[in-house]
Design an enzyme around this catalytic site. Structure first.
Site, PDB file in Angstrom:
ATOM      1  N   ASN A 209       0.839  -1.193   0.000  1.00 60.81           N
ATOM      2  CA  ASN A 209       0.000   0.000   0.000  1.00 60.81           C
ATOM      3  C   ASN A 209       0.882   1.254   0.000  1.00 60.81           C
ATOM      4  O   ASN A 209       2.109   1.162  -0.060  1.00 60.81           O
ATOM      5  CB  ASN A 209      -0.967  -0.004   1.190  1.00 60.81           C
ATOM      6  CG  ASN A 209      -0.231  -0.108   2.511  1.00 60.81           C
ATOM      7  OD1 ASN A 209       0.555   0.755   2.880  1.00 60.81           O
ATOM      8  ND2 ASN A 209      -0.486  -1.195   3.243  1.00 60.81           N
ATOM      9  N   LYS A 289       9.320 -16.790 -10.923  1.00 58.52           N
ATOM     10  CA  LYS A 289       8.526 -15.731 -11.541  1.00 58.52           C
ATOM     11  C   LYS A 289       7.436 -16.316 -12.432  1.00 58.52           C
ATOM     12  O   LYS A 289       7.696 -17.186 -13.261  1.00 58.52           O
ATOM     13  CB  LYS A 289       9.426 -14.815 -12.368  1.00 58.52           C
ATOM     14  CG  LYS A 289       8.665 -13.710 -13.078  1.00 58.52           C
ATOM     15  CD  LYS A 289       9.575 -12.891 -13.982  1.00 58.52           C
ATOM     16  CE  LYS A 289       8.759 -11.884 -14.781  1.00 58.52           C
ATOM     17  NZ  LYS A 289       9.617 -11.100 -15.700  1.00 58.52           N
ATOM     18  N   PHE A 323      -4.523   3.206  14.862  1.00 59.21           N
ATOM     19  CA  PHE A 323      -4.875   4.212  13.864  1.00 59.21           C
ATOM     20  C   PHE A 323      -6.003   3.672  13.001  1.00 59.21           C
ATOM     21  O   PHE A 323      -6.042   2.467  12.697  1.00 59.21           O
ATOM     22  CB  PHE A 323      -3.674   4.532  12.968  1.00 59.21           C
ATOM     23  CG  PHE A 323      -2.825   5.662  13.469  1.00 59.21           C
ATOM     24  CD1 PHE A 323      -2.826   6.896  12.828  1.00 59.21           C
ATOM     25  CD2 PHE A 323      -2.028   5.505  14.590  1.00 59.21           C
ATOM     26  CE1 PHE A 323      -2.052   7.941  13.290  1.00 59.21           C
ATOM     27  CE2 PHE A 323      -1.241   6.534  15.062  1.00 59.21           C
ATOM     28  CZ  PHE A 323      -1.245   7.766  14.409  1.00 59.21           C
ATOM     29  N   LYS A 337     -14.060   0.737  15.692  1.00 56.33           N
ATOM     30  CA  LYS A 337     -12.773   0.047  15.862  1.00 56.33           C
ATOM     31  C   LYS A 337     -12.292   0.143  17.305  1.00 56.33           C
ATOM     32  O   LYS A 337     -11.749  -0.814  17.863  1.00 56.33           O
ATOM     33  CB  LYS A 337     -11.746   0.670  14.911  1.00 56.33           C
ATOM     34  CG  LYS A 337     -10.445  -0.106  14.782  1.00 56.33           C
ATOM     35  CD  LYS A 337      -9.593   0.492  13.661  1.00 56.33           C
ATOM     36  CE  LYS A 337      -8.332  -0.321  13.427  1.00 56.33           C
ATOM     37  NZ  LYS A 337      -7.528   0.246  12.317  1.00 56.33           N
TER      38      LYS A 337
END
Length: 402
Positions: A209, A289, A323, A337
């Protein structure tokens, strides 16, 4: 916080040097033992005799003027100081210190001292805003130096703007406040996670991310400044750890971070999960790969272990904060949360808001504790945000003990 303290006052060559006379006098009146080091240019604005009379101590200018042959003067002064104040700090002095230059008595002492250093800049408004000066100040800030920002007003050069040396009373109060705060987390073990994780597909590809790790690193550095023993668990980032007192542990995947956080969790007093850990990882990975094929390629994903949830379930004495990085209904999701994961506080971050995204140097958050008291921390640097979060956590921990 200045009574009976050994205070080293560094005076550099600017017209604001005259204010350092009043600063010397006020510090002495409040019970500090003050010794003054002047640059040669500072002595062109104010006589060394003035500082000698106000401080009742010899004034130092020349590195090679060894008054006591039994001591090396610049090392002796560096060791003697409890607190060092640079006022005024010119652009030239700031640049020297930021680049490790030691070509006179003052800069040589600054390289050797282990005391807290407070820098009160004074210069022309355009000099203060110059990218080189700003970069030097930012570097010193990450090294643990403390800045007392200049005031706005009429400057000696005729300009009106930011660049005036703060008044002596303000400088002293800023030093006192910081000296009080710097022991706020003394004796506490703080565990912080930062950055993204990488979830492997094959030796070439992975899912990740946009987290830069900057918020978590700011929390770690500010916690260390407040006296904490800090362990920072970070995913792959390009950010360097500036404070060498921070114990840094590098990990790659969500599984790595889960294991490392749980390893350090039992001995921690405060735990802040600022990392953006992957919620999903590829169910199947490949040792070689994967080659291009005609048509699409579907990757089946599976859930990773929820680190914050598991820490909440195992919580004993720890103050646990997480967070919530959201783009839609951030407050609602943050409150959910907080309760669901048995947290003591949640820091809600609307990453879609301007200036509050992952990679920037600024942020804006909402701090909510377990009593659902809410505190909005408006847009400012991530270091300023981090300091306020830590002071709020310290306050809430004290409230829990009462």
């Amino acid at each position: 916080m200045v009574l009976n303290k050994n205070i080293l006052l560094g005076v550099s060559g600017g017209i604001a040097a005259y204010k350092a006379c009043a600063l010397t006098s006020k510090l002495t009146q409040q019970g500090a033992d003050v010794k003054v080091i002047m640059t040669e240019n500072a002595a062109k604005f104010v006589s060394p005799l003035t500082f000698q009379a106000l401080s009742r101590n010899p004034v130092h200018i020349d590195t090679f003027d060894e008054k006591d042959p039994a001591k090396v003067a610049h090392i002796d002064l560096a060791d003697w100081a409890d607190i060092t104040i640079l006022a005024p700090a010119t652009a030239n002095l700031i640049g020297k210190v930021a680049n490790g230059i030691a070509d006179d008595m003052l800069t040589t002492v600054l390289l050797a001292t282990q005391s807290s250093v407070y820098i009160a800049p004074a210069m022309n408004v355009h000099m203060y805003a110059h990218p080189g000066v700003m970069e030097n100040m930012q570097r010193l800030d990450t090294w643990g130096y403390h800045f007392i920002e200049p005031g706005d007003g009429y400057l000696a050069c005729g300009y009106v703007g930011k660049g005036r040396l703060e008044e002596p009373e303000t400088i002293i109060e800023a030093v006192k406040t910081h000296q009080n705060n710097r022991a706020e987390l003394s004796g506490k073990k703080v565990l912080i996670s930062a950055g993204p994780t990488q979830e492997k597909v094959d030796p070439i590809r992975f899912f990740t991310n946009h987290s830069s790790g900057k918020m978590g690193f700011a929390l770690a550095e500010e916690a260390a400044k407040l006296g904490a023993e800090v362990t920072l668990v970070t995913g792959p980032v390009s950010v360097e750890t500036q404070n060498k007192q921070i114990k840094r542990v590098d990990v790659v995947s969500a599984a790595d971070m889960y294991e490392t956080m749980h390893k350090h969790y039992p001995s921690s007093d405060i735990v802040i999960k600022a990392a953006a850990v992957a919620d999903y990882r590829p169910k199947q990975t490949f040792s070689e790969k994967m080659k291009k094929q005609s048509g699409g390629w579907r990757v089946e994903m599976e859930r990773t272990q929820d680190i914050l949830q598991s820490l909440g379930e195992q919580k004993t004495h720890q103050f646990l904060a997480g967070f919530a990085a959201e783009t839609t209904n951030p407050i609602e999701y943050g409150f959910n949360k907080l309760k669901k994961k048995n947290l003591d506080a949640i820091i809600i971050n609307d990453v879609a808001a301007e200036g509050a995204g992952f990679a920037g140097d600024t942020n804006a958050v909402t701090y909510v504790n377990k009593t659902e008291e809410t505190k909005d921390i408006t847009l400012r640097s991530k270091h300023d945000i981090a300091k306020e979060i830590l002071l709020l956590i310290s306050r809430d921990m004290k409230d829990d003990m009462n």
